[in-house]
Design a protein around this motif. Structure first.
Motif, PDB file in Angstrom:
ATOM      1  N   HIS A 110       2.401  -8.341   0.788  1.00  0.00           N
ATOM      2  CA  HIS A 110       1.817  -7.735   1.992  1.00  0.00           C
ATOM      3  C   HIS A 110       2.862  -6.923   2.767  1.00  0.00           C
ATOM      4  O   HIS A 110       2.631  -5.770   3.132  1.00  0.00           O
ATOM      5  N   ASP A 111       4.012  -7.529   2.985  1.00  0.00           N
ATOM      6  CA  ASP A 111       4.998  -6.899   3.875  1.00  0.00           C
ATOM      7  C   ASP A 111       5.847  -5.839   3.183  1.00  0.00           C
ATOM      8  O   ASP A 111       5.978  -4.721   3.679  1.00  0.00           O
ATOM      9  N   HIS A 115       3.600  -2.746   3.668  1.00  0.00           N
ATOM     10  CA  HIS A 115       4.056  -2.076   4.896  1.00  0.00           C
ATOM     11  C   HIS A 115       5.254  -1.153   4.692  1.00  0.00           C
ATOM     12  O   HIS A 115       5.288  -0.048   5.233  1.00  0.00           O
ATOM     13  N   GLU A 157      -2.757  -1.989  10.227  1.00  0.00           N
ATOM     14  CA  GLU A 157      -3.173  -2.981   9.220  1.00  0.00           C
ATOM     15  C   GLU A 157      -4.450  -2.567   8.479  1.00  0.00           C
ATOM     16  O   GLU A 157      -4.522  -2.692   7.258  1.00  0.00           O
TER      17      GLU A 157
END
Ligand SMILES: [Fe+2]
Length: 236
Positions: A110-111, A115, A157
């Motif tokens: 996820h990170d 991101h 997000e």
């Protein structure tokens, strides 16, 4: 206090391989160019388990942002303070192999995969820093912080974006999940034009799939919205 990097097992590495392999099949048609270009720049590939320090060396050179390892979830002022200092939290673990599209908390997929590619872009990185600085200026008013949570949630997000090629995924939370990518672009989602008022008035649940999403006309539309966000919160 700095977090000691986890020693990842062969099973963890297989999880990374499986997720990146699956993502690669579909992401070009689903996710915006900003993300795709960032993935290339950071060299995120299925045959190379990511090393945060390698990723950070590229990010620091390009935009002076960096990922920092964290244990558990960074929330509220703690999280905004990291952004203000051009840092983004990166979970020090990878999800369970049994369910590749679910993670109980933000993990390295996820990170780091979701991101960090966006932070190769200077304008995006500057925007996130300024967003963090504005949120921190209201840190002594915790009752107002939900405005920043909603804004971040429905853009960074879970944002969508209109492009010449059609609607694409802008949010890292969607981009990092195969299941969310499919669902977000399906006709099961209600898509609403982005505005500061619309996202800040919209409550959300983090434990449910997002059935209402907001669509940007361009990244610049988002970058230009911070003054309005600040004025809105000041007047609450
Ligand atoms: Fe996230």
């Amino acid at each position: 206090m700095s977090v000691i990097p986890k020693v990842f097992t062969e099973e963890d590495r297989e999880t990374w391989r499986a997720i990146l392999h699956a993502q690669k099949q579909t992401r070009d048609q689903q996710v915006c160019d900003l993300f795709l270009e960032g993935v290339e720049i950071l060299g995120l590939r299925e045959d190379h388990f990511p090393v945060l320090e390698e990723t950070n060396q590229i990010l620091r050179r390009l935009t002076n942002f960096e990922g920092v390892l964290v244990e558990g979830l960074e929330e509220g002022a703690q999280f905004y303070n990291l952004l203000k200092h051009r840092q983004f939290p990166v979970g020090n673990f990878i999800r369970n192999r049994q369910d590749l599209s679910y993670t109980p908390a933000p993990d390295i997929v996820h990170d780091l995969y979701g991101h960090l590619p966006f932070f190769t872009d200077k304008t995006y990185a500057d925007f996130c820093q300024e967003f963090g600085a504005i949120a921190m200026s209201f840190a002594d008013r915790p009752e107002l912080l939900n405005q920043f949570e909603r804004f971040f949630w429905f853009t960074i997000e879970f944002g969508l974006i209109q492009t010449p090629q059609g609607r694409r995924i802008f949010g890292a939370g969607i981009a990092s999940s195969i299941g969310e990518c499919q669902f977000a672009l399906s006709d099961q989602v209600e898509v609403v034009p982005f505005s500061v008022a619309a996202v800040c008035d919209q409550d959300f649940r983090i434990d449910q799939i997002q059935k209402k999403l907001f669509c940007l006309t361009s990244p610049q539309q988002l970058y230009d919205s911070l003054d309005e966000l600040r004025r809105r919160v000041q007047n609450l």
